[in-house]
Design an enzyme around this catalytic site. Structure first.
Site, mmCIF file in Angstrom:
data_model
loop_
_atom_site.group_PDB
_atom_site.id
_atom_site.type_symbol
_atom_site.label_atom_id
_atom_site.label_comp_id
_atom_site.label_asym_id
_atom_site.label_seq_id
_atom_site.Cartn_x
_atom_site.Cartn_y
_atom_site.Cartn_z
ATOM 1 N N CYS A 398 -29.960 31.277 -2.025
ATOM 2 C CA CYS A 398 -30.541 31.889 -3.227
ATOM 3 C C CYS A 398 -31.072 30.850 -4.196
ATOM 4 O O CYS A 398 -31.855 31.173 -5.083
ATOM 5 C CB CYS A 398 -29.498 32.770 -3.904
ATOM 6 S SG CYS A 398 -29.309 34.350 -3.061
ATOM 7 N N ASP A 445 -34.628 41.364 1.972
ATOM 8 C CA ASP A 445 -34.187 40.050 1.515
ATOM 9 C C ASP A 445 -34.320 39.060 2.658
ATOM 10 O O ASP A 445 -34.195 39.430 3.839
ATOM 11 C CB ASP A 445 -32.732 40.088 1.039
ATOM 12 C CG ASP A 445 -32.535 39.292 -0.253
ATOM 13 O OD1 ASP A 445 -33.115 38.206 -0.343
ATOM 14 O OD2 ASP A 445 -31.805 39.762 -1.139
ATOM 15 N N ASP A 468 -27.298 45.036 -1.084
ATOM 16 C CA ASP A 468 -27.986 45.999 -1.948
ATOM 17 C C ASP A 468 -27.672 47.431 -1.538
ATOM 18 O O ASP A 468 -27.557 48.321 -2.390
ATOM 19 C CB ASP A 468 -29.500 45.775 -1.888
ATOM 20 C CG ASP A 468 -29.939 44.556 -2.682
ATOM 21 O OD1 ASP A 468 -29.257 44.219 -3.660
ATOM 22 O OD2 ASP A 468 -30.956 43.943 -2.307
#
Length: 721
Positions: A398, A445, A468
């Protein structure tokens, strides 16, 4: 993880023994273009046997005892697989590591050492600690030294290794002020492989340290607090250490290679007599042309020949031969900071010998601490203004994503035609599609590789993408894979795709989702991602439902951004990195089920813990307090934060957070803005339900904790340090 040359051949090192550690170090200095290097080892570090007696005696710390394989693999550009090899399929050219897809090889080398041959002794497995392998031995001994009161120790096997351990144990315990009763037991003559002069000196040292030596004594069985021997009273023992009866690992005999008492028979080139694509070194190998005793000195001296010959095997080069010396210098620790040196029958002992041994051992270990970390690109003499701010290496995971500031200024969430079946949510990463009575959650993602292991990256990326879905209270339904492979040969493409797809299928199957397709391309570096859908049978849990009086619950420790940044700089401990990998690999399905009563929930990812709490505050129009000291941290994260290590995304997270919260004043506080990869769930729910959920997760082995609470506005987050 940019790959400069197309990859065409796979070299796999099984085991992190001394020879392989040196090969990795040499590979870092001189890699072979086109070769993909893999090292397989059960742990992220490997103990150096030469310093074990000093560790037992308390002269070295556990950190000093271990070679950090994660750090060396980073320097070598190698992937490290933290697992235990159990078979080599020579026909398929696969290495089997339970729990993952087979690992393909063109050339492989085995350096796994030896294991204890004493488990068949009655009670040994349940009540004794073998000296081989060293990892468990070191951990258990260190724990024993933390205890108090009289210490009774039995050491089985009075060879050189057993005598060293017995003397070191007696010295350590005496220095700790504990009444130590150490007994050294052997079924035959003690120290029989030493020359007369050296044997006499070691026996004298044993006596000076008050170690009781029992020769020609047969052990009948081991019990929890004593050793039962033939013809005499039981020997009291609170810890029984096994230093005799070593043997080869059993799985080696199933490969189909020529063997000598379970050890792989190798030629002077260190290749198997049976299969030229398999090499073996160290204690697990048998030199057919020059048999030698099992000693680390030979593995160290094999390393340069092995390094040359592995490269030759991969590039059709000329092999070299290894011819060991007929005799070698033996340096034996005598408990305290004294040692004995023996060669050609001559033995000298004293403090000077210890200093010599210590210098040799530290020099060996120091070479693994001087490897160069990953650097950013070099700027030319002339460059555009502000370019120097972005010249450093980009943190992967990330940390390599675009910051919130840039995202907020785009129309990313506000483009295209407006549709009645697309439900607009406040700040959530996932989309909600309403089709009649059916509610479908959609998210996507992807992650840029922060490790060369495609299996680990795929597992973490899948867990990350599913976060998510789980955080909105939906059940995973389907997934599509998006994959970029670095330039590689067709054979390596097939191997990599097999590893990736098997891993992705495993994770998605466990989540209840089906892989329905995907897209693959080639590029500069490995990148993997997923587009996922989930079905919600009730109103989804969003960011906008937090209520005043609710508490905040977190289900995973934080710190992955700092640890991954430090690992790229070779400043993180391999054991800490391994623990971070394990945390990122853990799916949050059980977390989500326990937290299904949440008023608001999200997974903790790139914005950092504080950033995600701030998003809930914005969406719910509430305030929140975060108790920084209650937040669990990954091992090593606080130490690295105190040293100034930060992810490349941290400045963006800080800049955005300061619009809603007070600035962090401590290293721990800064970690609240550390970008996370595959982090835990952050849930907001009533106190009573929170405690019930925490208890439920604890029963499942999940260390969820309460970290703060929701308060009356204004919309703000207060860090309580």
């Amino acid at each position: 993880m940019n790959i400069e040359y197309p990859q065409t051949r796979d070299l796999v090192l099984i085991g992190g023994g001394h020879a392989h550690a040196l090969v990795l170090k040499m590979w870092a200095m001189k890699p072979l273009a086109g070769a993909r290097l893999t090292v397989i080892n059960p742990a992220p570090s490997a103990p150096y046997s030469g310093m074990l007696p000093g560790f037992v005696a308390g002269h070295y710390t556990s950190d000093e005892l271990y070679i950090d394989l994660v750090r060396i693999a980073r320097a070598a550009g190698a992937r490290i697989v933290l697992g235990k090899a159990t078979h080599i399929d020579r026909e398929q050219k696969h290495i089997i590591v339970p729990g993952r897809a087979p690992i393909g090889y063109d050339v492989c080398s085995v350096d796994i050492g030896i294991t204890s041959g004493m488990p068949e002794l009655d009670g040994f497995t349940e009540h004794a600690v073998p000296a081989k392998p060293l990892d468990d031995f070191a951990r258990i001994w260190e724990g024993f030294c933390q205890e108090t009161g009289p210490a009774q120790v039995a050491v089985l096997g009075a060879g050189v290794a057993g005598a060293e351990v017995a003397m070191a144990a007696a010295h350590r315990l005496q220095r700790l002020g504990r009444a130590a009763d150490v007994t050294l037991i052997d079924r035959s003559k003690a120290l029989s492989r030493l020359g007369a002069q050296a044997r006499t000196k070691v026996l004298k040292s044993l006596k000076e340290l008050k170690v009781t030596l029992l020769e020609h004594t047969k052990v009948e069985r081991i019990e929890a607090d004593q050793v039962i021997v033939e013809g005499r009273a039981p020997i009291p023992s609170k810890i029984t250490l096994g230093a005799a009866g070593t043997r080869a690992y059993e799985w080696l005999s199933d490969i189909g290679l020529a063997m000598e008492q379970g050890y792989i028979k190798v030629l002077p080139t260190l290749q198997s007599e049976t299969d030229s694509d398999i090499f073996a070194v160290g204690d697990c190998a048998h030199l057919t042309h020059a048999p030698r005793p099992k000693a680390g000195v030979f593995a160290v001296r094999e390393a340069p020949i092995l390094f040359h010959n592995l490269r030759a095997a991969l590039s059709n080069g000329t092999m070299k031969e290894y011819h060991p010396q007929s005799d070698y210098l033996k340096l034996i620790s005598l408990g305290g900071k004294i040692a004995l040196a023996e060669k050609l029958g001559v033995a000298i002992s004293g403090a000077v010998m210890w200093k010599w041994k210590d210098q040799i051992d530290r020099k060996f270990m120091d070479q693994f601490e001087t490897l160069k970390p990953m650097a950013g690109f070099e700027l030319p003499a002339e460059y555009a203004s502000d370019a120097e701010q972005y010249a450093g290496p980009i943190c992967a995971g990330c940390g390599s994503k675009v910051g919130r500031g840039a995202l907020a200024s785009t129309a990313l969430h506000h483009t295209g035609a407006k549709r009645d079946d697309v439900v607009t949510l406040k700040g959530d990463d996932a989309a909600l599609l309403q089709m009649g009575d059916l509610q479908q959650v959609l998210s996507t993602d992807h992650l840029r590789a922060f490790t060369h292991d495609p299996v680990l990256m795929t597992r973490i990326a899948a867990v990350h993408a599913l976060g998510d879905i789980w955080s909105m209270g939906a059940k995973p339904q389907s997934a599509m894979v998006s994959l970029i492979l670095p330039r590689m040969s067709t054979a390596l493409q097939e191997r990599t795709l097999e590893e990736v797809m098997r891993t992705a299928s495993d994770v998605m199957r466990d989540a209840g989702a089906q892989i329905v397709g995907g897209h693959t391309s080639m590029g500069a570096e490995f990148t993997v991602g997923f587009s996922v859908t989930g079905l919600a049978d009730r109103a989804p849990i969003t960011l906008g439902g937090a209520q005043i009086g609710d508490v905040l619950v977190l289900t995973k420790p934080i710190g992955t951004g700092v640890l991954l940044a430090a690992e790229m700089q070779m400043r993180a401990r391999g054991s800490d990195v391994g623990a971070a990998y394990a945390s990122m690999s853990r799916a949050v399905a059980q977390d989500a089920r326990a937290l299904n009563a949440a008023h608001a929930m999200t997974d903790v990812t790139g914005f950092g813990l504080a950033g995600h709490i701030a998003n809930i505050c914005r969406a719910s129009q509430v305030g929140a307090e975060l108790n920084v000291n209650a937040v669990p941290l990954l091992d090593g994260a606080l130490e690295l934060s105190e040293a100034g290590v930060q992810s490349s995304l941290y400045p963006d997270n800080l800049s955005d957070a300061l619009t809603l919260m007070n600035a962090p004043t401590s290293a721990r506080g800064r970690l609240m803005l550390d970008p996370q990869t595959a982090g835990g769930l952050l849930a907001v729910l009533p106190d009573a339900k929170a405690q019930k959920a925490i208890a439920q997760m604890k029963a499942q082995g999940i260390d969820a904790v309460q970290i703060g609470r929701v308060v009356q506005g204004p919309v703000a987050l207060t860090l309580i340090e």
